[in-house]
Design a protein around this motif. Structure first.
Motif, PDB file in Angstrom:
ATOM      1  N   MET A 190      11.714   1.801  11.681  1.00  0.00           N
ATOM      2  CA  MET A 190      10.703   2.741  12.151  1.00  0.00           C
ATOM      3  C   MET A 190       9.520   2.809  11.184  1.00  0.00           C
ATOM      4  SD  MET A 190       9.881   4.777  14.498  1.00  0.00           S
ATOM      5  CE  MET A 190       8.991   6.210  14.896  1.00  0.00           C
ATOM      6  N   ALA A 191       9.822   2.834   9.876  1.00  0.00           N
ATOM      7  CA  ALA A 191       8.745   2.905   8.885  1.00  0.00           C
ATOM      8  C   ALA A 191       7.861   1.669   8.954  1.00  0.00           C
ATOM      9  CB  ALA A 191       9.315   3.078   7.482  1.00  0.00           C
ATOM     10  N   ALA A 192       8.451   0.503   9.154  1.00  0.00           N
ATOM     11  CA  ALA A 192       7.658  -0.730   9.231  1.00  0.00           C
ATOM     12  C   ALA A 192       6.696  -0.669  10.411  1.00  0.00           C
ATOM     13  CB  ALA A 192       8.576  -1.942   9.341  1.00  0.00           C
ATOM     14  N   ALA A 193       7.175  -0.157  11.534  1.00  0.00           N
ATOM     15  CA  ALA A 193       6.315  -0.033  12.720  1.00  0.00           C
ATOM     16  C   ALA A 193       5.179   0.950  12.465  1.00  0.00           C
ATOM     17  CB  ALA A 193       7.144   0.403  13.926  1.00  0.00           C
ATOM     18  N   THR A 194       5.457   2.006  11.723  1.00  0.00           N
ATOM     19  CA  THR A 194       4.418   2.992  11.399  1.00  0.00           C
ATOM     20  C   THR A 194       3.321   2.364  10.551  1.00  0.00           C
ATOM     21  OG1 THR A 194       6.025   4.784  11.522  1.00  0.00           O
ATOM     22  CG2 THR A 194       3.992   5.232  10.311  1.00  0.00           C
ATOM     23  N   PHE A 195       3.720   1.610   9.538  1.00  0.00           N
ATOM     24  CA  PHE A 195       2.723   0.961   8.681  1.00  0.00           C
ATOM     25  C   PHE A 195       1.937  -0.090   9.457  1.00  0.00           C
ATOM     26  CE2 PHE A 195       5.069   3.136   5.443  1.00  0.00           C
ATOM     27  CZ  PHE A 195       4.095   3.449   4.516  1.00  0.00           C
ATOM     28  N   ALA A 196       2.600  -0.808  10.346  1.00  0.00           N
ATOM     29  CA  ALA A 196       1.909  -1.794  11.184  1.00  0.00           C
ATOM     30  C   ALA A 196       0.916  -1.094  12.107  1.00  0.00           C
ATOM     31  CB  ALA A 196       2.918  -2.612  11.982  1.00  0.00           C
ATOM     32  N   LEU A 197       1.327   0.023  12.684  1.00  0.00           N
ATOM     33  CA  LEU A 197       0.440   0.775  13.577  1.00  0.00           C
ATOM     34  C   LEU A 197      -0.774   1.315  12.820  1.00  0.00           C
ATOM     35  CD1 LEU A 197      -0.218   2.077  16.313  1.00  0.00           C
ATOM     36  CD2 LEU A 197       1.199   4.027  15.610  1.00  0.00           C
TER      37      LEU A 197
ATOM     38  N   MET B  18      -0.703  -8.255   5.622  1.00  0.00           N
ATOM     39  CA  MET B  18      -0.350  -8.093   4.200  1.00  0.00           C
ATOM     40  C   MET B  18      -0.480  -6.634   3.752  1.00  0.00           C
ATOM     41  SD  MET B  18      -2.219 -11.607   2.971  1.00  0.00           S
ATOM     42  CE  MET B  18      -1.958 -11.464   1.223  1.00  0.00           C
ATOM     43  N   ILE B  19      -1.521  -5.965   4.215  1.00  0.00           N
ATOM     44  CA  ILE B  19      -1.735  -4.555   3.883  1.00  0.00           C
ATOM     45  C   ILE B  19      -0.581  -3.706   4.409  1.00  0.00           C
ATOM     46  CG2 ILE B  19      -3.184  -2.540   4.419  1.00  0.00           C
ATOM     47  CD1 ILE B  19      -5.605  -4.563   4.406  1.00  0.00           C
ATOM     48  N   ALA B  20      -0.210  -3.929   5.668  1.00  0.00           N
ATOM     49  CA  ALA B  20       0.893  -3.175   6.270  1.00  0.00           C
ATOM     50  C   ALA B  20       2.198  -3.424   5.519  1.00  0.00           C
ATOM     51  CB  ALA B  20       1.041  -3.542   7.748  1.00  0.00           C
ATOM     52  N   TYR B  21       2.476  -4.676   5.223  1.00  0.00           N
ATOM     53  CA  TYR B  21       3.725  -5.000   4.526  1.00  0.00           C
ATOM     54  C   TYR B  21       3.758  -4.369   3.134  1.00  0.00           C
ATOM     55  CZ  TYR B  21       7.798  -7.322   2.727  1.00  0.00           C
ATOM     56  OH  TYR B  21       9.041  -7.555   2.186  1.00  0.00           O
ATOM     57  N   ALA B  22       2.645  -4.437   2.422  1.00  0.00           N
ATOM     58  CA  ALA B  22       2.585  -3.862   1.074  1.00  0.00           C
ATOM     59  C   ALA B  22       2.832  -2.354   1.120  1.00  0.00           C
ATOM     60  CB  ALA B  22       1.241  -4.171   0.426  1.00  0.00           C
ATOM     61  N   GLY B  23       2.218  -1.675   2.075  1.00  0.00           N
ATOM     62  CA  GLY B  23       2.435  -0.238   2.209  1.00  0.00           C
ATOM     63  C   GLY B  23       3.881   0.085   2.526  1.00  0.00           C
ATOM     64  N   TRP B  24       4.455  -0.653   3.463  1.00  0.00           N
ATOM     65  CA  TRP B  24       5.856  -0.450   3.832  1.00  0.00           C
ATOM     66  C   TRP B  24       6.771  -0.705   2.640  1.00  0.00           C
ATOM     67  CZ3 TRP B  24       9.738  -4.160   3.850  1.00  0.00           C
ATOM     68  CH2 TRP B  24      10.966  -3.721   4.347  1.00  0.00           C
ATOM     69  N   ASP B  25       6.486  -1.761   1.892  1.00  0.00           N
ATOM     70  CA  ASP B  25       7.299  -2.113   0.727  1.00  0.00           C
ATOM     71  C   ASP B  25       7.302  -0.983  -0.298  1.00  0.00           C
ATOM     72  OD1 ASP B  25       8.901  -3.831  -0.882  1.00  0.00           O
ATOM     73  OD2 ASP B  25       7.120  -4.532  -1.942  1.00  0.00           O
ATOM     74  N   ILE B  26       6.145  -0.444  -0.591  1.00  0.00           N
ATOM     75  CA  ILE B  26       6.057   0.658  -1.555  1.00  0.00           C
ATOM     76  C   ILE B  26       6.753   1.897  -0.993  1.00  0.00           C
ATOM     77  CG2 ILE B  26       4.466   2.256  -2.736  1.00  0.00           C
ATOM     78  CD1 ILE B  26       4.654  -0.560  -3.991  1.00  0.00           C
ATOM     79  N   TRP B  27       6.551   2.166   0.275  1.00  0.00           N
ATOM     80  CA  TRP B  27       7.173   3.333   0.901  1.00  0.00           C
ATOM     81  C   TRP B  27       8.699   3.261   0.807  1.00  0.00           C
ATOM     82  CZ3 TRP B  27       6.093   8.031   2.466  1.00  0.00           C
ATOM     83  CH2 TRP B  27       7.000   8.696   3.286  1.00  0.00           C
ATOM     84  N   THR B  28       9.255   2.099   1.094  1.00  0.00           N
ATOM     85  CA  THR B  28      10.721   1.971   1.072  1.00  0.00           C
ATOM     86  C   THR B  28      11.284   2.088  -0.337  1.00  0.00           C
ATOM     87  OG1 THR B  28      10.648  -0.449   0.959  1.00  0.00           O
ATOM     88  CG2 THR B  28      10.808   0.552   3.160  1.00  0.00           C
ATOM     89  N   LYS B  29      10.481   1.773  -1.337  1.00  0.00           N
ATOM     90  CA  LYS B  29      10.965   1.818  -2.720  1.00  0.00           C
ATOM     91  C   LYS B  29      10.625   3.114  -3.450  1.00  0.00           C
ATOM     92  CE  LYS B  29      11.012  -3.141  -3.102  1.00  0.00           C
ATOM     93  NZ  LYS B  29      10.251  -4.317  -3.396  1.00  0.00           N
ATOM     94  N   ALA B  30       9.548   3.789  -3.036  1.00  0.00           N
ATOM     95  CA  ALA B  30       9.114   4.973  -3.799  1.00  0.00           C
ATOM     96  C   ALA B  30       8.780   6.187  -2.935  1.00  0.00           C
ATOM     97  CB  ALA B  30       7.900   4.605  -4.660  1.00  0.00           C
ATOM     98  N   GLY B  31       8.727   6.019  -1.619  1.00  0.00           N
ATOM     99  CA  GLY B  31       8.360   7.151  -0.767  1.00  0.00           C
ATOM    100  C   GLY B  31       6.949   7.623  -1.084  1.00  0.00           C
ATOM    101  N   TRP B  32       6.751   8.940  -0.908  1.00  0.00           N
ATOM    102  CA  TRP B  32       5.437   9.481  -1.239  1.00  0.00           C
ATOM    103  C   TRP B  32       5.193   9.313  -2.729  1.00  0.00           C
ATOM    104  CZ3 TRP B  32       1.842  10.002   2.091  1.00  0.00           C
ATOM    105  CH2 TRP B  32       2.147  10.346   3.402  1.00  0.00           C
ATOM    106  N   SER B  33       4.124   8.643  -3.052  1.00  0.00           N
ATOM    107  CA  SER B  33       3.782   8.356  -4.442  1.00  0.00           C
ATOM    108  C   SER B  33       2.270   8.221  -4.528  1.00  0.00           C
ATOM    109  CB  SER B  33       4.450   7.052  -4.886  1.00  0.00           C
ATOM    110  OG  SER B  33       3.999   5.971  -4.079  1.00  0.00           O
ATOM    111  N   PHE B  34       1.767   8.125  -5.732  1.00  0.00           N
ATOM    112  CA  PHE B  34       0.327   7.930  -5.902  1.00  0.00           C
ATOM    113  C   PHE B  34      -0.098   6.607  -5.275  1.00  0.00           C
ATOM    114  CE2 PHE B  34      -3.542   7.073  -8.560  1.00  0.00           C
ATOM    115  CZ  PHE B  34      -4.295   8.093  -8.013  1.00  0.00           C
TER     116      PHE B  34
END
Length: 148
Positions: free
Chosen positions: A1-8, A51-67
């Motif tokens: 679900m998170a990956a789809a959100t970042f892609a959207l 690439m932008i979507a994947y990078a955001g998803w990657d950070i989200w899955t590893k750190a959640g809300w972060s700077f």
């Protein structure tokens, strides 16, 4: 679900380029000889948005809300606004200023994401390079058409 959100979210930012297209106004502007061909823009941006979507998803899955995620959101908003400034409002000067903020935000993401995911940071390097080139193009077009 998170990956789809970042892609959207990346897709929504990309849609600004579909809403605010170059069109006849841009076609009449003087441009430097090194301006990329028209086909390069949608091709490169399509790859970058993945690439932008994947990078955001990657950070989200590893750190959640972060700077880093906050910077990811801000860069996406700035990314989507550039077409509105340049093509919609025909304000090359505001677009250039906004592009400078985008560049700083991308760099900020690269730096803050690095400790979380080197891959996410590295995925933003081509984006930074493309935005750097876009900034030079924006500045050149602004200067070449300043009297108009």
């Amino acid at each position: 679900m998170a990956a789809a959100t970042f892609a959207l979210l990346a897709f929504l930012a990309a849609m600004s380029g579909a809403v605010f297209k170059p069109g006849p106004w841009y076609d009449t502007l003087r441009k430097p000889s090194w301006t990329p061909p028209k086909w390069a823009f949608p091709t490169v941006w399509s790859i970058l948005y993945v690439m932008i979507a994947y990078a955001g998803w990657d950070i989200w899955t590893k750190a959640g809300w972060s700077f880093a995620i906050a910077l990811w959101v801000v860069q996406l908003i700035l990314n989507g606004c550039w077409s509105w400034f340049f093509f919609g409002l025909k304000r090359m000067d505001l677009a250039l200023f906004e592009l400078g903020l985008l560049w700083l935000t991308i760099l900020g993401f690269i730096v803050t994401a690095w400790p979380i995911s080197a891959l996410a940071s590295l995925l933003f390097v081509p984006y930074l390079l493309w935005v750097s080139a876009a900034g030079l193009l924006n500045l050149s077009v602004l200067r070449l058409n300043a009297a108009e």
